[in-house]
Design an enzyme around this catalytic site. Structure first.
Site, short mmCIF file in Angstrom:
data_model
loop_
_atom_site.label_atom_id
_atom_site.label_comp_id
_atom_site.label_asym_id
_atom_site.label_seq_id
_atom_site.Cartn_x
_atom_site.Cartn_y
_atom_site.Cartn_z
N ASP A 95 0.86 -1.30 0.05
CA ASP A 95 0.10 0.21 -0.04
C ASP A 95 0.20 0.96 0.30
O ASP A 95 0.96 1.62 1.55
CB ASP A 95 -0.95 0.00 1.36
CG ASP A 95 -2.09 1.24 1.15
OD1 ASP A 95 -2.09 1.51 0.06
OD2 ASP A 95 -3.15 0.97 1.96
N ALA A 96 0.91 1.76 -0.99
CA ALA A 96 2.48 2.72 -1.21
C ALA A 96 1.62 3.82 -1.92
O ALA A 96 1.74 4.71 -2.12
CB ALA A 96 3.49 2.70 -1.82
N LYS A 97 0.59 3.81 -2.57
CA LYS A 97 -0.47 4.89 -3.40
C LYS A 97 0.22 5.73 -4.50
O LYS A 97 0.62 7.02 -4.04
CB LYS A 97 -1.03 5.24 -2.90
CG LYS A 97 -2.35 4.60 -1.38
CD LYS A 97 -2.73 5.21 -0.45
CE LYS A 97 -3.98 4.99 0.39
NZ LYS A 97 -3.39 3.59 0.70
N ARG A 98 1.44 5.05 -5.61
CA ARG A 98 2.07 5.76 -6.08
C ARG A 98 1.38 6.35 -6.91
O ARG A 98 0.92 5.89 -7.95
CB ARG A 98 3.67 4.70 -5.94
CG ARG A 98 4.07 4.47 -5.41
CD ARG A 98 5.07 5.97 -4.55
NE ARG A 98 5.76 5.06 -3.37
CZ ARG A 98 6.16 5.44 -2.18
NH1 ARG A 98 4.46 5.55 -2.12
NH2 ARG A 98 6.62 5.33 -1.61
N THR A 125 -1.02 -0.63 -4.43
CA THR A 125 -1.78 0.34 -4.87
C THR A 125 -1.33 1.45 -5.42
O THR A 125 0.52 2.05 -5.46
CB THR A 125 -2.57 0.84 -3.32
OG1 THR A 125 -0.92 1.45 -2.95
CG2 THR A 125 -3.01 -0.05 -2.11
#
Length: 268
Positions: A95-98, A125
């Site tokens: 879950d890094a939302k890059r 993510t």
């Protein structure tokens, strides 16, 4: 990898049940466990949870921020636990939302999805808010490594509602196009919060998995997940974190309880 991420996720949910455990070692949670807010406390928490759920949950979702806050020492903990979880059979969703453009987005994808990278996970993510086309590099890297992506679409935080509602159709359409031709469950999914009253957008043509955070401490129940995704239940992977991680001696039993209820509620 021998199979695309979507196929592996489908098999995992059928084998182990539809549940993702969020690995969120916040300072408050470390304190609740009687651990120091330090790299050593982070390491002990992380590997204790991995040992408890690695052979149980379909997927585990480490929150990258809680490791990044300790710089190289925190990232070293993350690097060590990803292969531990994968060897235990759990899929790892980082879950890094890059989100970025062109070569920068491709570089993020190589860091987290390229097999052989120190932090290679099964899925990542990503944020589409520089335009869905900005994810093209990440989609290409994911496909080349049989990995997956979960694109932020309708998240569980209430402050995002107005913005995300305005562009959600574009995101869902982009994901549907990315999954075109997939035999069963595609490898590009969306993040849709379990705490929403309604999605407001059709999901039956999505073609990919739905990662649904918000179970437990944020207020959503397995019954809420089943209601919200009534037409696409077999594609949903609910995610729970604080509700199962509060007591180090009960992590496994709490995960089993959520897993079993989600499996019951999300049957077709």
């Amino acid at each position: 990898m021998s199979e695309p991420f979507g196929a592996r996720l489908r098999a995992q949910m059928e084998r182990r049940g539809p549940l993702c455990v969020g690995l969120d070692p916040s300072p408050a949670l470390l304190s609740a466990w009687g651990l120091d807010d330090s790299p050593s406390g982070l390491d002990r928490f992380t590997h204790t949870v991995a040992e408890a759920v690695g052979d149980l949950a379909a997927a585990v979702k480490p929150q990258s921020a809680f490791y990044e806050r300790w710089g190289s020492r925190g990232l070293a903990v993350l690097e060590r636990v990803i292969p531990v979880l994968r060897e235990a059979g759990a899929l790892v969703i980082l879950d890094a939302k890059r989100g970025d453009i062109d070569t920068t987005m491709a570089a993020y994808a190589e860091a987290y999805l390229e097999q052989g990278s120190p932090m290679a996970a099964d899925a990542l993510t990503v944020s589409p808010y520089l335009g869905f086309g900005s994810l093209a590099g990440a989609i290409a890297v994911a496909r080349g490594n049989d990995a997956g992506l979960f694109v932020l679409a309708r998240t569980s935080n209430p402050e995002a509602s107005a913005l995300q509602s305005a562009v959600a159709d574009q995101i869902f359409d982009g994901v549907s196009a990315a999954n075109e031709g997939a035999a069963d469950l595609g490898s590009v999914g969306v993040v849709v919060g379990a705490t929403l009253d309604k999605v407001g957008h059709p999901l039956d043509r999505l073609g990919g998995p739905i990662l649904s955070p918000g179970l437990g401490a944020q207020g959503a129940t397995p019954a809420d997940v089943a209601r919200l995704f009534s037409g696409v239940r077999r594609a949903v992977l609910p995610s729970v974190s604080r509700a199962v991680l509060g007591d180090p001696g009960r992590v496994r039993s709490r995960v089993e309880r959520y897993r079993d209820e989600c499996a019951e509620r999300l049957r077709d």
